[in-house]
Design a protein around this motif. Structure first.
Motif, short mmCIF file in Angstrom:
data_model
loop_
_atom_site.label_atom_id
_atom_site.label_comp_id
_atom_site.label_asym_id
_atom_site.label_seq_id
_atom_site.Cartn_x
_atom_site.Cartn_y
_atom_site.Cartn_z
N THR A 98 -12.41 -22.60 51.24
CA THR A 98 -12.34 -21.63 52.32
C THR A 98 -12.78 -20.26 51.81
O THR A 98 -12.23 -19.77 50.83
N ARG A 108 -5.00 -30.45 56.28
CA ARG A 108 -5.20 -29.18 56.99
C ARG A 108 -5.70 -28.08 56.06
O ARG A 108 -6.52 -27.23 56.45
N LEU A 109 -5.21 -28.07 54.81
CA LEU A 109 -5.52 -26.96 53.91
C LEU A 109 -6.32 -27.42 52.68
O LEU A 109 -6.25 -26.78 51.62
N GLY A 169 -9.39 -27.14 52.09
CA GLY A 169 -10.36 -26.11 51.68
C GLY A 169 -9.73 -24.89 51.06
O GLY A 169 -10.44 -24.02 50.54
N ALA A 170 -8.40 -24.79 51.11
CA ALA A 170 -7.71 -23.62 50.56
C ALA A 170 -7.20 -23.84 49.15
O ALA A 170 -6.57 -22.95 48.58
N PRO A 224 -6.90 -17.60 50.63
CA PRO A 224 -7.57 -18.73 51.29
C PRO A 224 -6.67 -19.43 52.31
O PRO A 224 -7.14 -19.86 53.37
N THR A 228 -6.35 -17.23 55.39
CA THR A 228 -7.62 -17.26 56.11
C THR A 228 -7.74 -18.54 56.93
O THR A 228 -8.12 -18.52 58.11
N GLU A 229 -7.39 -19.67 56.31
CA GLU A 229 -7.48 -20.97 56.98
C GLU A 229 -6.57 -21.04 58.19
O GLU A 229 -6.91 -21.67 59.22
N ARG A 261 0.92 -21.04 60.31
CA ARG A 261 0.99 -20.07 59.22
C ARG A 261 2.44 -19.76 58.87
O ARG A 261 2.83 -19.75 57.69
#
Length: 287
Positions: free
Chosen positions: A10, A180-181, A183-184, A235, A238-239, A247
């Motif tokens: 991300t 879900r995360l 990419g983070a 990250p 942001t995601e 969040r």
């Protein structure tokens, strides 16, 4: 057998005000690095030309401005790939310095940045390289861009084995969040001090490499979480920027883990933080 393609990391958005909330603790390692940087070639040689300095990953510009305190006549350029950070740096710090030098800020990504067309007397980086995959592979072109006798110096967090980071990895890879995360998850890391030393020596530099663990005393409620919101959690935040419920759910889970790992004491919350440092001087011509 088929494998899923890797998930692209991300691209984090940065919040300058959140980052600067702990500016005292974040600035101290840079001051320790700055104290070990030797005089630059133009100072040693008495050259009439101005000193040129590049700050890679300048962020909000607050530490870039400290370079102007040490070298008030220098032409200093800060590079960063965050428009928000650059806007803050430009607003708060750009312009002439008290000694007749100048501070400016430009877009730049450390993975691609090359010191051109002119060379620099100092290339410095503060708390950036842990975000840059295979950053040591760039050392040769950065050192090539130094004037003879110039210095490359950096400071980077080395806290990846600390509970704050290992608990985050566990949470990101848990059943609730692993898809879900994906990419983070953190992709880059740092080397050990001996590895940095050997790489810099192999490039013909004289080098000083060391590490320090700061016993940071943080005030307030959930201060470790607040610290991480400015850096490591960027990250993730942001995601989840467009999903307030998710969040807050993630932050609630992480907050409880951090409260156990870093309990509040009578004087505040102690957050030990390891930092790695290197100061390398490029060889100067002899004779």
């Amino acid at each position: 057998m088929t494998t899923e393609p890797p998930v692209a990391p991300t691209p984090a958005t940065w919040d300058p005000q959140q980052y600067l909330r702990h500016s005292g603790h974040r600035t101290r390692p840079f001051l320790d690095l700055l104290a070990r940087i030797p005089d630059l070639p133009a100072e040693r040689d008495g050259a009439a030309r101005p000193i040129r300095i590049a700050d890679l990953g300048c962020g909000a510009g607050n530490v870039t401005a400290l370079l102007a305190d040490r070298w008030p006549t220098a032409r200093i350029t800060g590079f960063d790939n965050s428009p928000d950070m650059l806007a803050t740096a430009e607003r708060d710090h750009a312009g002439p310095t008290r000694g007749g030098g100048h501070l400016d800020f430009r877009p730049g990504d450390a993975q691609e940045w090359t010191p051109a067309p002119a060379s620099y007397d100092l290339i410095v980086s503060n708390a950036l390289l842990h975000w840059v995959p295979d950053h040591a592979a760039s050392f040769d072109r950065w050192i090539d861009g130094l004037t003879p006798g110039g210095t490359f110096a950096f400071q980077a967090p080395g806290n990846f084995a600390a509970p704050s980071h290992t608990l985050l990895v566990e949470l990101l890879t848990s059943p609730r969040w692993h898809e879900r995360l994906a990419g983070a998850r953190e992709r880059a890391a740092v080397l050990e001090p001996a590895d940095y030393l050997n790489r810099l020596l192999d490039l013909g530099c004289t080098a000083d490499v060391w590490e320090t663990t700061y016993a940071q005393l943080l005030p307030g409620e959930d201060p470790v979480l607040d610290w991480l919101k400015g850096t490591t959690l960027r990250p993730v935040l942001t995601e989840l920027a467009d999903d307030d419920d998710a969040r807050e759910e993630f932050l609630d889970e992480y907050r409880e883990l951090l409260r156990t790992a870093y309990p509040t004491g009578p004087h505040g919350t102690v957050y030990p933080f390891r930092r790695l440092f290197a100061v390398a001087r490029k060889a100067a011509p002899t004779g």
